[in-house]
Design a protein around this motif. Structure first.
Motif, mmCIF file in Angstrom:
data_model
loop_
_atom_site.group_PDB
_atom_site.id
_atom_site.type_symbol
_atom_site.label_atom_id
_atom_site.label_comp_id
_atom_site.label_asym_id
_atom_site.label_seq_id
_atom_site.Cartn_x
_atom_site.Cartn_y
_atom_site.Cartn_z
ATOM 1 N N ALA A 155 -2.346 -2.314 -17.432
ATOM 2 C CA ALA A 155 -0.998 -2.053 -16.922
ATOM 3 C C ALA A 155 -0.716 -3.055 -15.810
ATOM 4 C CB ALA A 155 -0.873 -0.638 -16.394
ATOM 5 N N VAL A 156 0.548 -3.455 -15.696
ATOM 6 C CA VAL A 156 0.959 -4.408 -14.661
ATOM 7 C C VAL A 156 2.237 -3.894 -14.012
ATOM 8 C CG1 VAL A 156 1.682 -6.776 -14.179
ATOM 9 C CG2 VAL A 156 -0.039 -6.349 -15.947
ATOM 10 N N TRP A 157 2.255 -3.910 -12.672
ATOM 11 C CA TRP A 157 3.447 -3.539 -11.921
ATOM 12 C C TRP A 157 3.884 -4.738 -11.092
ATOM 13 C CZ3 TRP A 157 -0.755 -0.405 -12.567
ATOM 14 C CH2 TRP A 157 -0.537 0.817 -13.183
ATOM 15 N N SER A 158 5.179 -5.047 -11.117
ATOM 16 C CA SER A 158 5.745 -6.118 -10.306
ATOM 17 C C SER A 158 6.495 -5.484 -9.147
ATOM 18 C CB SER A 158 6.700 -6.976 -11.142
ATOM 19 O OG SER A 158 5.986 -7.635 -12.157
ATOM 20 N N ILE A 159 6.085 -5.826 -7.948
ATOM 21 C CA ILE A 159 6.686 -5.287 -6.730
ATOM 22 C C ILE A 159 7.532 -6.401 -6.128
ATOM 23 C CG2 ILE A 159 6.178 -4.311 -4.461
ATOM 24 C CD1 ILE A 159 3.316 -3.727 -6.138
ATOM 25 N N GLU A 160 8.819 -6.134 -5.949
ATOM 26 C CA GLU A 160 9.755 -7.178 -5.551
ATOM 27 C C GLU A 160 10.092 -7.130 -4.066
ATOM 28 O OE1 GLU A 160 13.240 -7.126 -8.027
ATOM 29 O OE2 GLU A 160 12.049 -6.944 -9.855
ATOM 30 N N GLN A 161 10.129 -8.325 -3.474
ATOM 31 C CA GLN A 161 10.607 -8.525 -2.106
ATOM 32 C C GLN A 161 9.870 -7.647 -1.084
ATOM 33 O OE1 GLN A 161 13.192 -10.973 -1.352
ATOM 34 N NE2 GLN A 161 12.353 -11.535 -3.335
ATOM 35 N N ALA A 162 8.558 -7.729 -1.080
ATOM 36 C CA ALA A 162 7.746 -6.941 -0.146
ATOM 37 C C ALA A 162 7.571 -7.688 1.171
ATOM 38 C CB ALA A 162 6.383 -6.658 -0.765
ATOM 39 N N TYR A 163 7.558 -6.920 2.249
ATOM 40 C CA TYR A 163 7.288 -7.489 3.569
ATOM 41 C C TYR A 163 6.542 -6.457 4.405
ATOM 42 C CZ TYR A 163 11.505 -4.846 4.767
ATOM 43 O OH TYR A 163 12.435 -3.844 4.932
ATOM 44 N N PRO A 164 5.679 -6.930 5.306
ATOM 45 C CA PRO A 164 4.853 -5.994 6.082
ATOM 46 C C PRO A 164 5.668 -5.266 7.139
ATOM 47 C CG PRO A 164 4.421 -8.241 6.770
ATOM 48 C CD PRO A 164 5.353 -8.320 5.603
ATOM 49 N N ILE A 165 5.369 -3.961 7.291
ATOM 50 C CA ILE A 165 6.020 -3.173 8.343
ATOM 51 C C ILE A 165 5.003 -2.519 9.274
ATOM 52 C CG2 ILE A 165 8.121 -2.719 7.027
ATOM 53 C CD1 ILE A 165 6.938 0.148 6.547
ATOM 54 N N SER A 166 3.723 -2.551 8.878
ATOM 55 C CA SER A 166 2.720 -1.895 9.713
ATOM 56 C C SER A 166 1.340 -2.479 9.436
ATOM 57 C CB SER A 166 2.721 -0.393 9.411
ATOM 58 O OG SER A 166 1.657 0.249 10.056
ATOM 59 N N TRP A 167 0.539 -2.576 10.504
ATOM 60 C CA TRP A 167 -0.863 -2.950 10.414
ATOM 61 C C TRP A 167 -1.642 -1.934 11.227
ATOM 62 C CZ3 TRP A 167 -4.603 -3.931 14.037
ATOM 63 C CH2 TRP A 167 -5.793 -4.474 13.567
ATOM 64 N N GLU A 168 -2.746 -1.445 10.677
ATOM 65 C CA GLU A 168 -3.532 -0.429 11.378
ATOM 66 C C GLU A 168 -5.016 -0.702 11.193
ATOM 67 O OE1 GLU A 168 -4.467 4.367 11.008
ATOM 68 O OE2 GLU A 168 -2.820 3.505 9.887
ATOM 69 N N LEU A 169 -5.760 -0.551 12.273
ATOM 70 C CA LEU A 169 -7.211 -0.642 12.211
ATOM 71 C C LEU A 169 -7.756 0.771 12.114
ATOM 72 C CD1 LEU A 169 -9.846 -2.301 12.423
ATOM 73 C CD2 LEU A 169 -9.690 -2.006 14.909
ATOM 74 N N GLY A 170 -8.617 1.001 11.136
ATOM 75 C CA GLY A 170 -9.222 2.319 10.969
ATOM 76 C C GLY A 170 -10.112 2.662 12.150
ATOM 77 N N GLY A 171 -10.523 3.911 12.218
ATOM 78 C CA GLY A 171 -11.337 4.384 13.329
ATOM 79 C C GLY A 171 -12.673 3.668 13.417
ATOM 80 N N LEU A 172 -13.082 3.386 14.644
ATOM 81 C CA LEU A 172 -14.384 2.785 14.909
ATOM 82 C C LEU A 172 -15.273 3.854 15.528
ATOM 83 C CD1 LEU A 172 -13.128 -0.526 16.572
ATOM 84 C CD2 LEU A 172 -13.722 -0.159 14.175
ATOM 85 N N GLY A 173 -16.533 3.863 15.177
ATOM 86 C CA GLY A 173 -17.442 4.861 15.726
ATOM 87 C C GLY A 173 -18.841 4.291 15.863
ATOM 88 N N SER A 174 -19.447 4.490 17.013
ATOM 89 C CA SER A 174 -20.779 3.936 17.266
ATOM 90 C C SER A 174 -21.863 4.615 16.447
ATOM 91 C CB SER A 174 -21.113 4.028 18.759
ATOM 92 O OG SER A 174 -21.153 5.382 19.163
ATOM 93 N N THR A 175 -21.563 5.781 15.879
ATOM 94 C CA THR A 175 -22.568 6.478 15.076
ATOM 95 C C THR A 175 -22.343 6.302 13.576
ATOM 96 O OG1 THR A 175 -21.256 8.510 15.126
ATOM 97 C CG2 THR A 175 -22.924 8.228 16.861
ATOM 98 N N LYS A 176 -21.344 5.505 13.224
ATOM 99 C CA LYS A 176 -21.043 5.280 11.802
ATOM 100 C C LYS A 176 -21.659 3.972 11.327
ATOM 101 C CE LYS A 176 -16.542 7.580 11.897
ATOM 102 N NZ LYS A 176 -15.104 7.379 11.677
#
Length: 163
Positions: free
Chosen positions: A123-144
């Motif tokens: 299957a193929v989907w064509s997504i038209e005229q996309a632009y970024p609206i958000s960037w997020e860094l996932g959680g960081l954990g010293s025990t992970k």
């Protein structure tokens, strides 16, 4: 993707883990396209209620407009990529350059012709005229013991299923 039934002998349902994302229209610059997860391909027909005159028992729902959800891509944090530059230019500098995106669900079976591996899209989907609206860094954990994951969210005009 063929129209087949689960009851057809030999039918194997497609898997959701083998896919490819390609950003189109960025000149000769190759954008990285390795993602852990893709979500948000959803279209909804919004409706408005219309009550029948004189009779409050009947309510008609009339189509009003089409609404597309945000496209969400998740991947391992990558530094200095063309995709990162494009997203940062939009989010930090407010310079938006919409691009088309191709999402292909691939078959787990590949044909080998010579030394080339040919993978068939299911299957193929064509997504038209996309632009970024958000960037997020996932959680960081010293025990992970996990990779740092970034989440990119895009608005787009529409998508169509082309195969």
């Amino acid at each position: 993707m063929e129209t087949t039934s689960f009851f057809t002998p030999g039918y194997v349902p497609p898997t959701a883990f083998y896919f490819e994302v390609a950003f189109l229209g960025n000149g000769n610059k190759k954008m990285d396209s390795s993602f852990q997860e893709v979500s948000g391909l959803k279209v909804t027909v919004e409706t408005m209620e219309k009550r029948e005159g004189g009779d409050n028992v009947f309510v008609h729902h009339l189509p009003k407009s089409i609404k597309y959800d945000n496209l969400v891509l998740k991947r391992c944090l990558m530094k200095g990529s063309e995709l990162e530059k494009w997203c940062r230019d939009a989010i930090e500098n407010f310079k938006f350059k919409p691009l088309n995106i191709s999402l292909r669900l691939l078959s787990s079976k590949a044909a080998i012709i010579g030394s080339t591996k040919i993978v068939t899209p299911l299957a193929v989907w064509s997504i038209e005229q996309a632009y970024p609206i958000s960037w997020e860094l996932g959680g960081l954990g010293s025990t992970k013991n996990e990779l740092a994951i970034e989440t990119l969210t895009f608005k787009y005009r529409k998508f169509t299923k082309t195969l």
